[in-house]
Every structure is written in C-alpha cells, then in structure tokens.
Design a protein around this motif. Structure first.
Motif, PDB file in Angstrom:
ATOM      1  N   TYR A  94       0.802  -1.199   0.000  1.00 18.59           N
ATOM      2  CA  TYR A  94       0.000   0.000   0.000  1.00 18.59           C
ATOM      3  C   TYR A  94       0.846   1.265   0.000  1.00 18.59           C
ATOM      4  O   TYR A  94       0.498   2.276  -0.630  1.00 18.59           O
ATOM      5  N   PHE A  95       2.003   1.222   0.703  1.00 12.94           N
ATOM      6  CA  PHE A  95       2.841   2.419   0.836  1.00 12.94           C
ATOM      7  C   PHE A  95       3.899   2.518  -0.254  1.00 12.94           C
ATOM      8  O   PHE A  95       4.771   3.391  -0.199  1.00 12.94           O
ATOM      9  N   THR A  99       2.239   2.592  -6.187  1.00 13.35           N
ATOM     10  CA  THR A  99       0.797   2.421  -5.975  1.00 13.35           C
ATOM     11  C   THR A  99       0.026   3.636  -6.497  1.00 13.35           C
ATOM     12  O   THR A  99      -1.107   3.509  -6.999  1.00 13.35           O
ATOM     13  N   VAL A 129      -6.275  -1.031  -4.764  1.00 14.80           N
ATOM     14  CA  VAL A 129      -5.807  -0.174  -3.679  1.00 14.80           C
ATOM     15  C   VAL A 129      -6.462  -0.590  -2.361  1.00 14.80           C
ATOM     16  O   VAL A 129      -5.806  -0.659  -1.300  1.00 14.80           O
ATOM     17  N   VAL A 130      -7.773  -0.885  -2.403  1.00 15.07           N
ATOM     18  CA  VAL A 130      -8.474  -1.315  -1.196  1.00 15.07           C
ATOM     19  C   VAL A 130      -7.901  -2.630  -0.694  1.00 15.07           C
ATOM     20  O   VAL A 130      -7.732  -2.846   0.532  1.00 15.07           O
ATOM     21  N   TRP A 133      -4.633  -1.892   0.973  1.00 11.93           N
ATOM     22  CA  TRP A 133      -4.902  -1.227   2.246  1.00 11.93           C
ATOM     23  C   TRP A 133      -5.418  -2.213   3.281  1.00 11.93           C
ATOM     24  O   TRP A 133      -5.070  -2.129   4.466  1.00 11.93           O
ATOM     25  N   GLU A 134      -6.252  -3.165   2.882  1.00  5.77           N
ATOM     26  CA  GLU A 134      -6.789  -4.160   3.805  1.00  5.77           C
ATOM     27  C   GLU A 134      -5.676  -5.037   4.366  1.00  5.77           C
ATOM     28  O   GLU A 134      -5.691  -5.407   5.552  1.00  5.77           O
ATOM     29  N   GLU A 136      -2.586  -4.090   4.886  1.00  3.23           N
ATOM     30  CA  GLU A 136      -1.898  -3.261   5.881  1.00  3.23           C
ATOM     31  C   GLU A 136      -2.731  -3.158   7.153  1.00  3.23           C
ATOM     32  O   GLU A 136      -2.214  -3.188   8.273  1.00  3.23           O
ATOM     33  N   ARG A 137      -4.055  -3.023   7.004  1.00  2.00           N
ATOM     34  CA  ARG A 137      -4.920  -2.884   8.175  1.00  2.00           C
ATOM     35  C   ARG A 137      -4.887  -4.145   9.036  1.00  2.00           C
ATOM     36  O   ARG A 137      -4.987  -4.082  10.268  1.00  2.00           O
ATOM     37  N   HIS A 141       2.250  -6.956   6.293  1.00  7.42           N
ATOM     38  CA  HIS A 141       3.119  -5.984   5.632  1.00  7.42           C
ATOM     39  C   HIS A 141       3.919  -6.682   4.531  1.00  7.42           C
ATOM     40  O   HIS A 141       4.645  -7.639   4.792  1.00  7.42           O
TER      41      HIS A 141
END
Length: 468
Positions: A94-95, A99, A129-130, A133-134, A136-137, A141
């Motif tokens: 995500y980071f 991206t 992207v979602v 992000w999911e 990472e959430r 990692h």
C-alpha cells in the motif's frame, strides 16, 4: 495502421492515439527498466522487460491485423495495470511509490477507449488499492525488495515519472481539445455557409416560383389581351374604312350641287359639310391611333420568338410616351405633366426587337409618371411635374435617356432597383418585375447597357444604351 484498416475518421484517430500511447509507454518502461537495474531491483526489472517487449510487439500485431484497435487498447491497459500492481506488491504494498500510478489506469482507459473502459479500470484500480490497504490494516506488511540505500531516490524518481506522465497526458488532452475546438469551428463555419447557401437557394426557388406564377398570369393576360385586341380591331377597321370613304365622298361632291338653294341655305349646307369633313378627319385620325394601340397590344401579347428588325426608336419612343401619359390621364384626369422630348433627327434605325424595347420604354415612362404623381402629393404647391425624353447616337450605340423631377431614390434603393420582386410601391400596386425584366431585355437580350442615377427629392434618370 493496418493496410486494410476501415473505419470512420474518429475510429482512425482513436487507433492512432492508442498506437502512439503504447510506443510512448514503451519508452517510459525502458527508462524504469534501467532504474531497476541501477537499484538492483530485479523483480521490477523483469516486469519492465516484459512491459517493454509487450509494448513494442503489440503495435506490430495490430499492424498485421491480428486484433482490432479496441482489443489492442484493452491488452495494453491490462499489461500496464499488471506492471504497476505487481511493482507495488514487490515494493511494499500500500505504501509503495508505484501504488499512486494506479490512478493512471482509469485515466488512460478513458482517454484511449472511452467512458466504459475508464469505469472498468477505475473499479479494478480501486479494488487493488483497497486490497493493499486491507492487508496493511490486518498487519500483513508486504516487504520492499528495493535496496534501502536506493529507496529515497527510487521514490523521487517514481513520483517524478508520474508527474511527467500526467504532464504529457494533460498536453495531449489540451491538443485534442484544441483540435476538437478547431474542428467544431470549421464545422460551424461550414454549417453556416451551407445554411446561407440553402437560404439563398430557397430564396431563389421562391423567386423562380413567383416568376413562374407571374409568367403564367402574364401568359393568360396576353391571351386575353390578344382576344380583346382582335375584337376591337375588327369594328375599328370598319370605322376607319367608312370614315375614309365618307371623307372621299364629301370631297367628290360637285361645287354647283347646292347653287339652286337660297344663299342662307347654301351657307348652312356648306358649314355643315365642312363640319362633317373635320369630324370625319378626327374620326380617321383617332381611329388610326386606336389601330396603332391595338397593334401594340397584339405585339405585347405575342409569346412566340421575337425577331429583330430595323426600328425607328424616335417614333417608338413617341408612341409609348403618349400611350403611357394617356393611360395615366385616363385614371387621374387631374394630373398634368410637362412632356419634353429632344429626339435626335439623325438617330437612324436600330436593329432591335421593337415590342421588347417598347415594353422597356413603357415601363420607364410609367415609373417616371408615378414618381411625378408621388412628388406632387408631397408638395402640391408650386411643383411642376416634368418628364424629359431624349435620344442621340454615339458611335455604334444609341442612347435613350428618360429623366423626371420626381421624388427620386436613396442609394440603398437605387442599388436594388434591378433585383426581381423589389418594389417601393404599396402592396398590390407593383410586382417588382418591371425593371428586372427591362434590364434583362436591354442587357441580356440586346447586349446593351442599362444605367440609373437618382437623387432623393430631385429626380431620377435612366439611360438605355443599345447597339445599332
């Protein structure tokens, strides 16, 4: 472009844009391939090698006709999306700097293939992207395989490349907008031109239709006039013949026939015979005049081909001037005008179609007398209406000049007097065809010239130049 490519201009333009975009993207991919090699980012380098080769091979496949330009565009977008997404996975998820490049996928899809493709790749990019992000959430990692000592420069280079691509896209969009605006302007100008041409054609069509209707009316009127003229001519022949015979009989009376009568009766008889002689002479003279009018009516009613003949224009001018003035006086007995004629005695004969030139002269005289009437209505006190007609010969041409001291015409009216259906008379009193037909008779029918000069409030002068 494929050799047998068939499509609309928009489809051709779209195919060219897709091809140029793919080749441009191959150059960016080659740049990032070198960056990956320098940074030791081997997974990214392998992906860039795949992208470079794919972006170079795809145009050749399209050129060979292996797939349509739409399929070509979708293959390019899918390859580009996979390259960006897999690079993001290898660079930390995500980071990762790449991206942010996912935003280019729906933009490029909309630009190349339209709204539907843009929506599809927007949904795909958003889900990607979602998904990152999911991960990472949830604490998953993804490790970055970019060497730590190159990560800062790597991020700057990635962002710089993104900004460069966005700049190129904005420039391309600006160029397309300019081309589209120029094309719209050209189309609007062409549409305005076509609209103007259609309006002019419609106006000409209406004018032609009106002229045809008028011609039909004039043809019917000509037939009616010819019938009336024939009906008038027959009894007038009897009037003329018997008046001439009666005059001859009076002249043949012997002088001694009434000598047996008383002197008073002889004087009465002699006076009566003289009065009869004068009356018969007047009947003969006016009968000949009516006969001339009837002949003119028959000539005007004649619809067959006109033949030129040597004509005395002085005599023709005088006849039609008297005819016009008499006709107007019959309608308006209170009207009087001074008729001035200055006819050149050495004018000679001109080879013209006499009825046509007579029609022109009659129209000019009628217009001149009408202008005198209008001016008299405007300034009844102290105004002396006058119509002047002159002829003279200049070289191989004869000039007939008709001038009046009537109301005149402003310049904008003078420029339109020869246009069909243009008239300044009240509705129902003029067709607007008189001067137009007269101009055609003089200029087109006889190869002459028809000039007009006018001053408002001072009068109008027409000049007819006819080759002899």
């Amino acid at each position: 472009m494929p050799a047998g490519f068939v499509g609309t201009p928009d489809q051709t333009r779209q195919a060219r844009i897709i091809t140029n975009t793919v080749l441009l993207t191959s150059l960016f991919s080659f740049n990032f391939l070198l960056l990956c090699w320098w940074a030791g980012f081997w997974p990214g380098m392998y992906l860039m090698i795949f992208n470079v080769v794919a972006f170079l091979v795809l145009p050749f496949g399209f050129r060979q006709g292996l797939f349509s330009y739409v399929t070509f565009g979708y293959i390019y977008l899918v390859a580009g999306y996979l390259g960006v997404f897999l690079n993001s996975v290898y660079q930390g998820g995500y980071f990762a700097a790449t991206t942010s490049w996912l935003v280019l996928c729906p933009v490029s899809a909309t630009f190349l293939l339209g709204r539907r493709a843009g929506i599809i790749f927007f949904v795909v990019s958003l889900l990607s992207v979602v998904g990152l992000w999911e991960l990472e959430r949830r604490g998953i990692h993804l490790p970055s395989t970019v060497p730590p000592e190159h990560r800062l420069f790597w991020s700057l280079d990635i962002l710089g490349g993104l900004m460069l691509i966005l700049l190129v896209v904005s420039l391309v969009f600006d160029q397309i907008n300019q081309n589209t605006l120029r094309q719209l302007t050209e189309n609007n100008d062409l549409l305005s031109l076509r609209t103007s041409q259609l309006e002019q054609s419609l106006s000409e069509l209406r004018a032609t239709q009106a002229m045809l209707v008028h011609s039909e009316k004039m043809a019917s009127l000509g037939e009616l006039t010819a019938g009336i003229a024939h009906e008038i001519q027959n009894p007038m022949n009897f009037v003329n013949n018997f008046s001439e015979v009666s005059c001859e009989l009076l002249q043949e009376l012997p002088p001694t026939m009434f000598t047996a009568l008383p002197a008073a009766q002889q004087a009465l008889v002699q006076g009566t015979l003289e009065t009869l002689g004068r009356n018969l002479a007047r009947i003969t003279r006016h009968g000949q005049r009516v006969d001339g009018i009837v002949r003119s009516m028959l000539q005007h009613a004649h619809t067959g081909p006109r033949e030129r003949q040597l004509t005395d224009l002085n005599q023709l001018t005088t006849e039609y001037l008297n005819l016009a003035y008499s006709s107007l006086r019959a309608k308006d007995p209170a009207f009087h005008a001074a008729l001035h004629t200055n006819l050149a005695p050495d004018l000679g004969l001109a080879n013209v179609v006499a009825p046509d030139i007579g029609r022109v002269l009659l129209n000019l005289f009628n217009n001149g007398l009408y202008a005198l009437q209008e001016q008299r209505r405007k300034q009844p006190a102290g105004y002396l209406p006058a119509l002047t007609v002159s002829t003279h010969r200049v070289g191989a041409e004869v000039e007939i000049r008709v001038s009046d001291n009537g109301c005149g015409m402003p310049e904008e009216v003078r420029q339109k007097v020869f246009q069909p259906f243009f008239t300044t008379k009240p509705a129902g009193t003029g067709t607007g065809l008189g001067l137009s037909l007269s101009h055609d008779i003089v200029v087109k029918g006889h190869g002459g010239r028809f000039l007009v000069d006018s001053q408002p409030g001072q009068g109008t002068e027409f000049q007819l130049w006819l080759p002899v």
